[in-house]
Write a protein that holds these residues in place. Structure first.
Motif, PDB file in Angstrom:
ATOM      1  N   THR A 112      -5.181   0.668  -0.982  1.00  0.00           N
ATOM      2  CA  THR A 112      -5.286   2.085  -0.572  1.00  0.00           C
ATOM      3  C   THR A 112      -6.719   2.391  -0.130  1.00  0.00           C
ATOM      4  O   THR A 112      -6.949   3.152   0.805  1.00  0.00           O
ATOM      5  CB  THR A 112      -4.876   3.040  -1.710  1.00  0.00           C
ATOM      6  OG1 THR A 112      -5.701   2.805  -2.843  1.00  0.00           O
ATOM      7  CG2 THR A 112      -3.421   2.849  -2.099  1.00  0.00           C
ATOM      8  N   ASN A 144      -4.147   7.966  -4.318  1.00  0.00           N
ATOM      9  CA  ASN A 144      -5.421   7.404  -3.868  1.00  0.00           C
ATOM     10  C   ASN A 144      -6.613   8.252  -4.350  1.00  0.00           C
ATOM     11  O   ASN A 144      -7.529   8.566  -3.588  1.00  0.00           O
ATOM     12  CB  ASN A 144      -5.415   7.297  -2.329  1.00  0.00           C
ATOM     13  CG  ASN A 144      -6.464   6.300  -1.834  1.00  0.00           C
ATOM     14  OD1 ASN A 144      -6.985   5.501  -2.613  1.00  0.00           O
ATOM     15  ND2 ASN A 144      -6.789   6.371  -0.555  1.00  0.00           N
ATOM     16  N   ILE A 196       0.195   4.460  -2.693  1.00  0.00           N
ATOM     17  CA  ILE A 196      -0.517   5.606  -2.105  1.00  0.00           C
ATOM     18  C   ILE A 196       0.307   6.888  -2.276  1.00  0.00           C
ATOM     19  O   ILE A 196      -0.237   7.973  -2.460  1.00  0.00           O
ATOM     20  CB  ILE A 196      -0.864   5.329  -0.623  1.00  0.00           C
ATOM     21  CG1 ILE A 196      -2.143   6.071  -0.239  1.00  0.00           C
ATOM     22  CG2 ILE A 196       0.270   5.726   0.323  1.00  0.00           C
ATOM     23  CD1 ILE A 196      -2.824   5.530   1.005  1.00  0.00           C
ATOM     24  N   VAL A 252       0.824  -1.205   0.000  1.00  0.00           N
ATOM     25  CA  VAL A 252       0.000   0.000   0.000  1.00  0.00           C
ATOM     26  C   VAL A 252       0.868   1.269   0.000  1.00  0.00           C
ATOM     27  O   VAL A 252       0.489   2.289  -0.582  1.00  0.00           O
ATOM     28  CB  VAL A 252      -0.980  -0.021   1.212  1.00  0.00           C
ATOM     29  CG1 VAL A 252      -0.222  -0.072   2.528  1.00  0.00           C
ATOM     30  CG2 VAL A 252      -1.897   1.166   1.218  1.00  0.00           C
TER      31      VAL A 252
END
Lengths: 230, 219
Positions: free
Chosen positions: A186, A176, A171, A167
């Motif tokens: 995300t 996102n 991100i 993630v």
């Protein structure tokens, strides 16, 4: 419990927002794995078959790169793609392409290191036969990659697992953005922080199901292929 | 065809071959015998070019094409037919070679799933696909049952009759008697005796050869 039921409803009713996120996440991760395989497998094979000064150091470095923190990769790609960065003119920051780049960098060392080990083991096994057959370097490399193809699936799976689960990098470089760069991981992080647990759990269920399905498919493929080709 | 001159091979402090001189000429099979550790495998690997001697010279007349079947051959992770096809030199003779070694029925099976005897015969077919002038066989029947041994020996005879020079190692005297045109006895890396098979078995020229034939030369 009601939250779990709502999450299941989202999955079973094919919620468009949820599946748009799933679709993007799969496109990004699979593209990254494909690109990483195109670089990582030949790179791993070349290291496995060559001997040069500093080879051990290269192997240690490659193995160490498998543990690179995704946020560090994300930060490096962010700096490179930001407007004042060396690749800023490409205008890729906060796009799915930037996410693919970050995940490719993250996954390539995993695939290369595992491919190197797999191909080196097979080379030890094949060395006498291929040398006796006077097989040249390029054909040797192609033979080893081809004959190790079912073992290399494990390397690809490890890469896919890493890409699908991370993630930190996506991100940072993706931002996102809803409907554009929002992926499963995300979205799970965001929705959890917002308290929207049904969507977060629904995405979690889908993510687990996808990872299970991909692994089951690879396992079945490997078993079938081993029966046919050994 | 191939001449070894004062060949010495060492691995660390161990001498594998000790100033060995030998000429291998065309004709019926040359069988290299000797107890374990005599240097049989080392000699074949050097002859194939898989191992470099520490000193000495190898002279190959016309650089004849060579192939080898190892004691424990490695099967490529492909089908039986694909293993032969992979090694083919020139025209594809896969079907003919599989028929020769009695494996045409297993052409589409995974090579690694064949029995030891079948794998050994497949390795022989694969070596023949190289169209060698000299075929080296390193204890090709060492791990086979009697039926597989007989099948392997039958193919070796056929191959030899087709004009391919067979040079094989074994520690099985019975096999040497059945196949050899010429016998080469090695002991502790030294050449003890090289003679026509009938001569070697009927009138061995050295005490070591007599002891080996009597089963008393163990190491």
């Amino acid at each position: 419990m009601p939250e779990n039921l709502s999450a299941l409803d989202l999955v079973l009713t094919g919620d468009p927002a949820l599946f748009a996120i799933v679709r993007l996440a799969l496109i990004v991760s699979l593209s990254a794995v494909l690109l990483a395989a195109l670089v990582g497998v030949p790179l791993g094979a070349a290291i496995a078959l060559s001997s040069f000064r500093g080879r051990d150091a290269v192997i240690v470095f490659l193995n160490a790169m498998m543990g690179l923190p995704p946020v560090v990769i994300g930060l490096m790609v962010y700096l490179a793609l930001s407007r004042s960065g060396p690749l800023g003119s490409w205008g890729l920051l906060f796009t799915p392409q930037a996410m693919v780049i970050a995940q490719t960098i993250l996954v390539t060392p995993i695939i290369a290191a595992l491919a190197r080990q797999t191909i080196e083991d097979l080379w030890l096994e094949y060395r006498d036969e291929l040398t006796a057959m006077e097989v040249g370097p390029l054909r040797r490399l192609a033979t080893l990659v081809w004959d190790a193809r079912f073992s290399l699936i494990t390397a690809l799976l490890a890469g896919f697992g890493r890409a699908a689960a991370e993630v930190g990098a996506v991100i940072i470089v993706g931002g996102n953005i809803e409907g554009f760069t929002r992926t499963m991981t995300t979205a799970i992080a965001l929705e959890t922080s917002k308290g929207n647990l049904p969507l977060a759990i629904g995405l979690g269920l889908v993510l687990i199901a996808i990872v299970l399905a991909v692994n089951a498919l690879a396992w079945a493929l490997r078993r079938a292929a081993e029966r046919l080709a050994g | 065809m191939i001449r070894f001159e004062e060949l010495t091979a060492t691995a660390g402090a161990v001498t594998l071959l000790d100033r060995l001189s030998l000429t291998i000429a065309a004709g019926p099979p040359t069988v290299v015998i000797g107890p374990n550790g005599a240097g049989k495998t080392t000699l074949l690997r050097i002859a194939m070019g898989l191992l470099q001697p520490t000193s000495g010279r190898i002279v190959r007349a016309g650089d004849p094409r060579r192939a080898i079947v190892f004691q424990r051959p490695t099967m490529l992770r492909r089908t039986t037919a694909a293993n032969v096809r992979y090694a083919s030199f020139g025209a594809d003779r896969t079907r003919e070679l599989l028929a020769l070694v009695g494996l045409e029925h297993a052409a589409d099976r995974a090579a690694r799933r064949l029995s030891s005897g079948e794998q050994q015969r497949l390795a022989l077919a694969r070596a023949l696909a190289r169209e060698p002038a000299i075929l080296f066989l390193d204890e090709p029947t060492a791990s086979l049952d009697p039926a597989s041994t007989k099948a392997m020996e039958d193919v070796i005879r056929t191959v030899s009759q087709r004009g391919i020079k067979v040079v094989m190692s074994t520690h099985d005297l019975g096999e040497a008697r059945r196949l050899a045109g010429e016998v080469v006895l090695l002991h502790r890396g030294r050449l003890v005796e090289a003679a026509a098979a009938a001569c070697f078995f009927d009138a061995p020229g050295t005490a070591e050869a007599r002891k080996f034939i009597a089963g008393e030369l163990l190491v």
